[in-house]
Design an enzyme around this catalytic site. Structure first.
Site, short mmCIF file in Angstrom:
data_model
loop_
_atom_site.label_atom_id
_atom_site.label_comp_id
_atom_site.label_asym_id
_atom_site.label_seq_id
_atom_site.Cartn_x
_atom_site.Cartn_y
_atom_site.Cartn_z
N ASN A 137 0.76 -1.15 0.03
CA ASN A 137 0.01 0.13 -0.06
C ASN A 137 0.70 1.35 -0.05
OD1 ASN A 137 -2.34 -1.47 -0.06
ND2 ASN A 137 -2.71 -1.55 2.19
N HIS A 177 5.90 -0.44 -2.78
CA HIS A 177 5.32 0.35 -3.73
C HIS A 177 5.46 1.98 -3.35
CE1 HIS A 177 3.11 -3.41 -5.45
NE2 HIS A 177 4.33 -3.29 -5.52
N CYS A 230 9.71 15.06 -7.66
CA CYS A 230 10.04 15.66 -8.88
C CYS A 230 11.05 14.65 -9.56
CB CYS A 230 10.78 16.96 -8.77
SG CYS A 230 11.29 17.60 -10.54
N CYS A 276 14.77 16.93 -10.52
CA CYS A 276 15.62 17.27 -9.66
C CYS A 276 15.44 16.61 -8.18
CB CYS A 276 15.42 18.81 -9.45
SG CYS A 276 14.19 19.15 -8.22
N CYS A 304 7.14 21.26 -9.31
CA CYS A 304 8.06 21.47 -8.61
C CYS A 304 8.55 22.85 -8.64
CB CYS A 304 9.39 20.70 -9.24
SG CYS A 304 10.99 20.87 -8.19
N CYS A 357 12.25 23.64 -10.52
CA CYS A 357 12.53 23.37 -11.97
C CYS A 357 11.14 23.26 -12.70
CB CYS A 357 13.16 22.07 -12.12
SG CYS A 357 12.37 20.46 -11.68
N SER A 393 -4.87 -9.47 -3.49
CA SER A 393 -5.13 -10.58 -4.34
C SER A 393 -3.84 -11.43 -4.84
CB SER A 393 -5.74 -9.86 -5.40
OG SER A 393 -4.91 -8.84 -6.18
N ASN A 439 -8.83 -12.41 4.15
CA ASN A 439 -9.20 -11.89 3.19
C ASN A 439 -10.76 -12.13 3.33
OD1 ASN A 439 -9.86 -11.02 0.28
ND2 ASN A 439 -7.64 -11.46 0.16
N ALA A 458 -10.91 -7.35 7.39
CA ALA A 458 -9.83 -7.31 8.16
C ALA A 458 -10.00 -6.89 9.47
CB ALA A 458 -8.69 -6.43 7.28
P1 NAD Z 1 -6.17 -5.53 -5.15
O1 NAD Z 1 -7.18 -4.56 -5.45
O2 NAD Z 1 -5.59 -6.50 -6.19
O3 NAD Z 1 -6.90 -6.86 -4.00
C1 NAD Z 1 -7.47 -6.36 -2.87
C2 NAD Z 1 -7.55 -7.59 -2.29
O4 NAD Z 1 -8.36 -7.28 -0.62
C3 NAD Z 1 -8.72 -8.60 -2.71
O5 NAD Z 1 -8.08 -10.06 -2.59
C4 NAD Z 1 -9.99 -8.52 -1.82
O6 NAD Z 1 -10.97 -9.68 -1.62
C5 NAD Z 1 -9.48 -8.17 -0.40
N1 NAD Z 1 -10.41 -7.33 0.19
C6 NAD Z 1 -11.20 -6.53 0.00
N2 NAD Z 1 -11.92 -5.82 0.93
C7 NAD Z 1 -11.32 -6.19 2.12
C8 NAD Z 1 -11.44 -6.07 3.45
N3 NAD Z 1 -12.39 -5.41 4.17
N4 NAD Z 1 -10.87 -7.14 4.30
C9 NAD Z 1 -9.95 -7.81 3.82
N5 NAD Z 1 -9.85 -8.29 2.30
C10 NAD Z 1 -10.21 -7.46 1.66
O7 NAD Z 1 -5.05 -5.20 -3.98
P2 NAD Z 1 -3.46 -5.67 -4.14
O8 NAD Z 1 -3.36 -6.94 -4.13
O9 NAD Z 1 -3.11 -4.94 -2.80
O10 NAD Z 1 -2.61 -4.95 -5.19
C11 NAD Z 1 -3.13 -3.69 -5.98
C12 NAD Z 1 -1.83 -2.70 -5.98
O11 NAD Z 1 -2.50 -1.49 -5.91
C13 NAD Z 1 -0.91 -2.68 -4.74
O12 NAD Z 1 0.21 -3.21 -5.02
C14 NAD Z 1 -1.15 -1.27 -4.14
O13 NAD Z 1 0.15 -0.77 -4.56
C15 NAD Z 1 -2.10 -0.54 -5.01
N6 NAD Z 1 -3.35 -0.09 -4.35
C16 NAD Z 1 -2.71 0.44 -2.81
C17 NAD Z 1 -3.85 0.89 -2.32
C18 NAD Z 1 -3.72 1.72 -0.91
O14 NAD Z 1 -2.36 2.08 -0.67
N7 NAD Z 1 -4.59 1.92 0.16
C19 NAD Z 1 -5.33 1.13 -2.70
C20 NAD Z 1 -5.66 0.50 -3.90
C21 NAD Z 1 -4.40 -0.05 -4.56
#
Ligand code: NAD
Length: 248
Positions: free
Chosen positions: A104, A121, A129, A132, A151, A154, A193, A217, A236
């Protein structure tokens, strides 16, 4: 086996081992109001990643990509940690959890009080930027700037300090993640996922080095039938709330 019994068993395992590493994805932040990328509420329903999420697109047309970024970060910048983030932070404080490896970019683990957070990530609470390398906090005011914030040094387009498709993952973070996956006893996968590589490979490595895999999940993921030893199916926040009652 019923969920409550499974959660109690997982709590016993954690109590026994106290060598837990968490691996989190977008699902953990859904209860904080940030939609995941996949699924009916997901961002990819609205914005085709091929069209918006590649670094080559950002370099060519930052104004276009900032349309998606504005949508995404207007929610993410005001989100607050939920019970799952808070319980993980408490687990670290109480010595159960060694670190969190997160995909995340929302900064919610740190806001919840977690100290050791490996960000695979990047961190969307900052703008960078590409010319720079100046890095500044991402403020809500930046969202008002059309066509995109630049920025101050620049005048080039600023980009959230997150990894776009087509960009490499930060090497140091990746190395730390693999070292943690190698040394932990319990690898706790939460809300991912498991389809975004190379990050998605890390749980396979943890399993190959002997870790017990616990997965939280709402739905079965690409790991559930291949890797997972304990599958805690549910939101979660609710699962961690129950787990905390057995742990603390
Ligand atoms: P994804 O969107 O591919 O999958 C989300 C997963 O979470 C699914 O398996 C789903 O079943 C599960 N899910 C949904 N709601 C839930 C809950 N309340 N409790 C438990 N599980 C739940 O996400 P990913 O696998 O993290 O891949 C997406 C990429 O996108 C990541 O690498 C991330 O960098 C980025 N992303 C980040 C954010 C954030 O920072 N909050 C949000 C969206 C996407």
């Amino acid at each position: 086996m019923d969920l409550e019994k499974l959660i109690r068993e997982v709590a016993e395992e954690i109590n026994k081992n106290k060598e837990v590493v968490a691996f989190t994805g977008a699902g953990i932040s859904v209860e904080s109001g940030i939609p995941a990328f996949r699924g009916s509420q997901g961002l990819w329903e609205k914005y085709d990643p091929e069209e918006y999420a590649y670094i080559s697109v950002f370099l060519r047309n930052p104004a276009k990509v900032w349309k998606m970024l504005r949508d995404m970060f207007s929610i993410a910048l005001q989100a607050k940690p939920n019970t799952a983030h808070l319980v993980l932070a408490e687990m670290e404080k109480k010595g159960y959890l060694k670190a969190i490896i997160t995909q995340n970019v929302d900064g919610l683990h740190q806001e919840a009080g977690s100290q050791k957070v490996i960000e695979l990530h990047g961190n969307g609470r900052f703008l960078v930027c590409l010319s720079c390398h100046n890095r500044v906090p991402f403020l809500r005011e930046h969202l008002e700037i059309e066509p995109y914030p630049v920025c101050q040094t620049c005048q080039k387009a600023l980009k959230p300090d997150v990894v776009f498709f087509g960009e490499p993952l930060p090497e140091e973070a990746l190395n730390s993640a693999y070292a943690l996956a190698k040394s932990c006893k319990i690898f706790l996968i939460v809300g991912t996922s498991g389809v975004v590589y190379p990050a998605a490979q890390i749980p396979y490595y943890a399993k190959s080095k002997g870790a017990t895999i616990v997965e939280v999940n709402l739905w079965e993921s690409s790991y559930t039938y291949k890797l997972t030893d304990f599958f805690l199916k549910g939101k979660a926040g609710e699962i961690f709330d129950k787990l905390s009652k057995y742990l603390f």
